[in-house]
Scaffold this motif. Sequence first.
Motif, PDB file in Angstrom:
ATOM      1  N   GLU A  51      -5.234  -3.448   8.949  1.00 16.82           N
ATOM      2  CA  GLU A  51      -5.319  -2.483   7.869  1.00 16.82           C
ATOM      3  C   GLU A  51      -4.238  -2.789   6.830  1.00 16.82           C
ATOM      4  O   GLU A  51      -3.430  -3.684   6.993  1.00 16.82           O
ATOM      5  CB  GLU A  51      -5.136  -1.058   8.415  1.00 16.82           C
ATOM      6  N   ALA A  52      -4.212  -2.019   5.761  1.00 15.62           N
ATOM      7  CA  ALA A  52      -3.221  -2.164   4.698  1.00 15.62           C
ATOM      8  C   ALA A  52      -2.587  -0.802   4.453  1.00 15.62           C
ATOM      9  O   ALA A  52      -3.154   0.231   4.809  1.00 15.62           O
ATOM     10  CB  ALA A  52      -3.897  -2.697   3.432  1.00 15.62           C
ATOM     11  N   PRO A  53      -1.402  -0.768   3.851  1.00 19.57           N
ATOM     12  CA  PRO A  53      -0.626  -1.915   3.376  1.00 19.57           C
ATOM     13  C   PRO A  53       0.276  -2.496   4.467  1.00 19.57           C
ATOM     14  O   PRO A  53       0.644  -1.800   5.411  1.00 19.57           O
ATOM     15  CB  PRO A  53       0.226  -1.292   2.250  1.00 19.57           C
ATOM     16  N   ALA A  54       0.615  -3.749   4.316  1.00 19.08           N
ATOM     17  CA  ALA A  54       1.530  -4.406   5.239  1.00 19.08           C
ATOM     18  C   ALA A  54       2.972  -4.070   4.870  1.00 19.08           C
ATOM     19  O   ALA A  54       3.256  -3.644   3.746  1.00 19.08           O
ATOM     20  CB  ALA A  54       1.315  -5.916   5.202  1.00 19.08           C
ATOM     21  N   GLU A  55       3.873  -4.248   5.822  1.00 26.30           N
ATOM     22  CA  GLU A  55       5.306  -4.030   5.596  1.00 26.30           C
ATOM     23  C   GLU A  55       6.042  -5.348   5.783  1.00 26.30           C
ATOM     24  O   GLU A  55       5.556  -6.252   6.465  1.00 26.30           O
ATOM     25  CB  GLU A  55       5.843  -2.968   6.554  1.00 26.30           C
ATOM     26  N   TRP A  56       7.227  -5.427   5.221  1.00 31.45           N
ATOM     27  CA  TRP A  56       7.953  -6.693   5.141  1.00 31.45           C
ATOM     28  C   TRP A  56       9.381  -6.537   5.638  1.00 31.45           C
ATOM     29  O   TRP A  56      10.070  -5.579   5.292  1.00 31.45           O
ATOM     30  CB  TRP A  56       7.953  -7.174   3.687  1.00 31.45           C
ATOM     31  N   THR A  57       9.819  -7.470   6.480  1.00 28.26           N
ATOM     32  CA  THR A  57      11.222  -7.537   6.895  1.00 28.26           C
ATOM     33  C   THR A  57      11.771  -8.887   6.462  1.00 28.26           C
ATOM     34  O   THR A  57      11.423  -9.919   7.050  1.00 28.26           O
ATOM     35  CB  THR A  57      11.373  -7.387   8.419  1.00 28.26           C
ATOM     36  N   PRO A  58      12.586  -8.953   5.416  1.00 29.24           N
ATOM     37  CA  PRO A  58      13.103 -10.232   4.934  1.00 29.24           C
ATOM     38  C   PRO A  58      14.347 -10.664   5.704  1.00 29.24           C
ATOM     39  O   PRO A  58      14.860  -9.949   6.563  1.00 29.24           O
ATOM     40  CB  PRO A  58      13.455  -9.918   3.476  1.00 29.24           C
ATOM     41  N   GLY A  59      14.811 -11.859   5.369  1.00 36.90           N
ATOM     42  CA  GLY A  59      16.128 -12.293   5.833  1.00 36.90           C
ATOM     43  C   GLY A  59      16.148 -13.240   7.003  1.00 36.90           C
ATOM     44  O   GLY A  59      17.214 -13.734   7.367  1.00 36.90           O
TER      45      GLY A  59
END
Length: 305
Positions: A51-59
């Motif tokens: 499903e959407a929206p996706a989440e982001w973990t940077p770094g």
Amino acid sequence: MGRDQDQWGAGEDGDGPVRAVLHVHPEGTWLYVGEPHGILRVPLGEDGRPEAPAEWTPGVRPYGLAADGAGARLYVTDPAGERLLWHVLDATGRPSRGVGWQVFTPTGASPDGTVAAHPSLPLLYVANRDEKAAVSCVPLGPDGRPDDGATTTLWVRGTAPLHKGLAVHPAGTHLYVSDPRGHALNVFALRADGRADSDGPSLTRQVLPGPGPLAVHPEAGCVYFAERETGALYRTALSPDGLLAPDTAPERLAGFTVPHCTGVAVHPGGTYLYASTTITLAVTELSPRTGHPSGRPVTLPLPRR
């Protein structure tokens, strides 16, 4: 060289390491996707549909992903830094706020990018660059920290030090290791403590396609693997004892091809099979009982940053 190798960089042999860049949270709530600059979390519906929206973990730059059996921590391999990182997850499977990435640098063999977790024990299986310690068992402490002193070698003198795929039987009885260069699937019988019975495979089967990323159906009826270069997806049956079913050849999944596939995962409910490149996610519905595809695969673009 494929597009994913261009983005991720080449390995020592010039074609880049296989990345187990897909992993599903044990509760089936999230599909974690490793990206060149972070981790994408794709929410999954109750049946496993993305499903959407996706989440982001940077770094971080994950080459391998695995949540522990309790879904409390997410582990990431970093072959370039020869280290293993982990992050505490909250009850929903998101990284806990206010707690950063923890870092562990093993003193023995260096991880080559692939990692898998035992489903019920605090134990990781890590593929190494060194063929003299091809796969290691890494116990985890109560706080999730790997125990370097208690780490043991599961596979001595293994073949193809790079490009292994790892997957664990849902009952924790067997570890499956792919060897694309040797065109082989290896099976290790595991004791009650999660360690191997010996320093070599219990069973090795030569297969024509070079198996790369692996995943096991939660009903333990089959193992899925992707051929590294063509991206063809295969299903190979398992016996009730967890070994590869005798006198059966891998079955190619019709219409399911993901060129330069970098990850394969199955929903804990056995309802969906996922395969990825660095830019797309291919999804097909499965029969929860048999693990056979019950629909045509759909290819989705992955959000980019």
